[in-house]
Motif scaffolding. Structure first.
Motif, PDB file in Angstrom:
ATOM      1  N   VAL A 218      20.665  26.322  21.000  1.00 57.04           N
ATOM      2  CA  VAL A 218      21.909  25.602  20.691  1.00 57.04           C
ATOM      3  C   VAL A 218      21.933  25.227  19.217  1.00 57.04           C
ATOM      4  CG1 VAL A 218      23.414  23.686  21.342  1.00 57.04           C
ATOM      5  CG2 VAL A 218      21.846  24.658  23.036  1.00 57.04           C
ATOM      6  N   SER A 219      22.975  25.649  18.528  1.00 50.93           N
ATOM      7  CA  SER A 219      23.071  25.400  17.087  1.00 50.93           C
ATOM      8  C   SER A 219      24.470  24.937  16.729  1.00 50.93           C
ATOM      9  CB  SER A 219      22.771  26.699  16.322  1.00 50.93           C
ATOM     10  OG  SER A 219      23.039  26.562  14.950  1.00 50.93           O
ATOM     11  N   LEU A 227      25.818  19.034  24.325  1.00 49.21           N
ATOM     12  CA  LEU A 227      24.358  19.004  24.469  1.00 49.21           C
ATOM     13  C   LEU A 227      23.896  17.640  24.961  1.00 49.21           C
ATOM     14  CD1 LEU A 227      21.464  20.045  24.100  1.00 49.21           C
ATOM     15  CD2 LEU A 227      21.652  19.461  21.675  1.00 49.21           C
ATOM     16  N   TRP A 254      14.771  23.356  25.676  1.00 44.50           N
ATOM     17  CA  TRP A 254      15.948  23.367  24.794  1.00 44.50           C
ATOM     18  C   TRP A 254      15.483  23.524  23.361  1.00 44.50           C
ATOM     19  CZ3 TRP A 254      21.139  22.682  26.381  1.00 44.50           C
ATOM     20  CH2 TRP A 254      21.325  22.387  27.739  1.00 44.50           C
ATOM     21  N   VAL A 256      17.024  23.471  19.734  1.00 44.23           N
ATOM     22  CA  VAL A 256      18.304  23.112  19.121  1.00 44.23           C
ATOM     23  C   VAL A 256      18.092  22.849  17.639  1.00 44.23           C
ATOM     24  CG1 VAL A 256      18.954  22.049  21.316  1.00 44.23           C
ATOM     25  CG2 VAL A 256      18.149  20.588  19.444  1.00 44.23           C
ATOM     26  N   SER A 261      21.839  18.270  17.537  1.00 44.64           N
ATOM     27  CA  SER A 261      21.116  17.174  18.218  1.00 44.64           C
ATOM     28  C   SER A 261      21.660  15.792  17.863  1.00 44.64           C
ATOM     29  CB  SER A 261      19.635  17.219  17.814  1.00 44.64           C
ATOM     30  OG  SER A 261      19.507  16.788  16.462  1.00 44.64           O
TER      31      SER A 261
END
Ligand code: 6PG
Length: 272
Positions: A218-219, A227, A254, A256, A261
């Motif tokens: 996840v970016s 998130l 996860w 990230v 975050s």
């Protein structure tokens, strides 16, 4: 019970490097334990960098021993051949031709397959050349059943997943009927609300939840709310479908970047 492991990287480049390294580690463990590595790929744009690194840096594995993927296992710690023992699958696909810029197959070909010495018959793409998404779903389910044999659910060694800003994962979209498919390995799905607005083919929750390991990549700040909602378990699966990824016996991690975050609250935060 401790939540899923969460690793926060400074930026997308470090996230990609960390993810590529962890995928290789999963490959080594799977090959040592079972003589092969079954990897289910995510689509979207986030994984491009990871796939490119995974292919380039590890395409020529240290392996020196060529053995049949099914019969011999590398001895503990022995060198092994990565690509002859790796098998790639897709968690979902946009129902477009394979040469369409929106195709996950095209993205994976450009970022991974063109750089890695993996045989074409080790890569199982979703057949979007068939007339309908439903037929593509049925055909892909058959492909998986032929590969994994007569099991109730396929047990991928590693499933990579992305997260949409609406909390979807693969092509399991909020409010979609696909969220409630529990008797099939693969299903079709109409477009979600996020682009591209095309029909989809997606693996189902029972398949993802049968995996040995699930790794979310996840970016970006636009994923921060989704998130936080999913990781902290504050939402329903219908609202944020990624909340439905809960492997029965496998693990979830996860990976990230900091931007994604920023809405995660420190442990123990009182939310009144
Ligand atoms: C797809 C993906 C989808 C993706 C998320 C995040 O086919 O689009 O499987 O689930 O992982 O939408 O996409 P980005 O990485 O492009 O943000």
């Amino acid at each position: 019970m401790a939540g899923p492991e969460l690793i926060i990287y400074q930026d997308p480049e470090e996230l990609a490097a960390g993810a590529a390294e962890r995928i290789l580690r999963a490959a080594a463990e799977s090959i040592a334990a079972r003589g092969r590595f079954t990897l289910c790929l995510t689509g979207g744009s986030t994984p491009r960098k990871t796939y490119a690194l995974f292919a380039q840096q590890h395409g020529s594995a240290a392996g020196t021993r060529h053995v049949s993927p099914d019969t011999e296992l590398p001895a503990e710690g022995e060198e092994y051949d990565l690509w002859p023992r790796t098998f790639l699958f897709f968690g979902d696909e946009r129902f477009v031709p394979a040469d369409d810029d929106r195709s996950n197959d095209k993205m994976v070909r450009e970022s991974l397959l063109e750089n890695a010495p993996i045989a074409a018959n080790h890569v199982f793409a979703i057949p979007t050349y068939l007339p309908t998404p439903q037929q593509a779903a049925e055909a892909y389910a058959q492909t998986l059943k032929t590969f994994f044999g007569g099991v109730a659910w396929p047990e991928f060694d590693l499933v990579l997943l992305g997260l949409g800003e609406d909390g979807h994962t693969a092509s399991l979209f909020p409010g979609s009927a696909a969220l409630r498919v529990t008797d099939r390995w693969v299903t079709s799905s109409p477009p979600g609300t996020l682009p591209p607005p095309v029909d989809r083919v997606t693996l189902t929750f029972p398949v993802f939840n049968a995996a040995r390991q699930v790794m979310f990549l996840v970016s970006g700040a636009n994923k921060a709310e989704a998130l936080a909602d999913v990781y902290q378990g504050w939402v329903s699966v219908d609202q944020r479908p990624a909340a439905g990824i809960r492997p029965a016996s496998g693990s979830t991690i996860w990976l990230v970047d900091r931007a994604a975050s920023r809405s995660l609250l420190p442990k123990g935060t009182n939310v009144l």
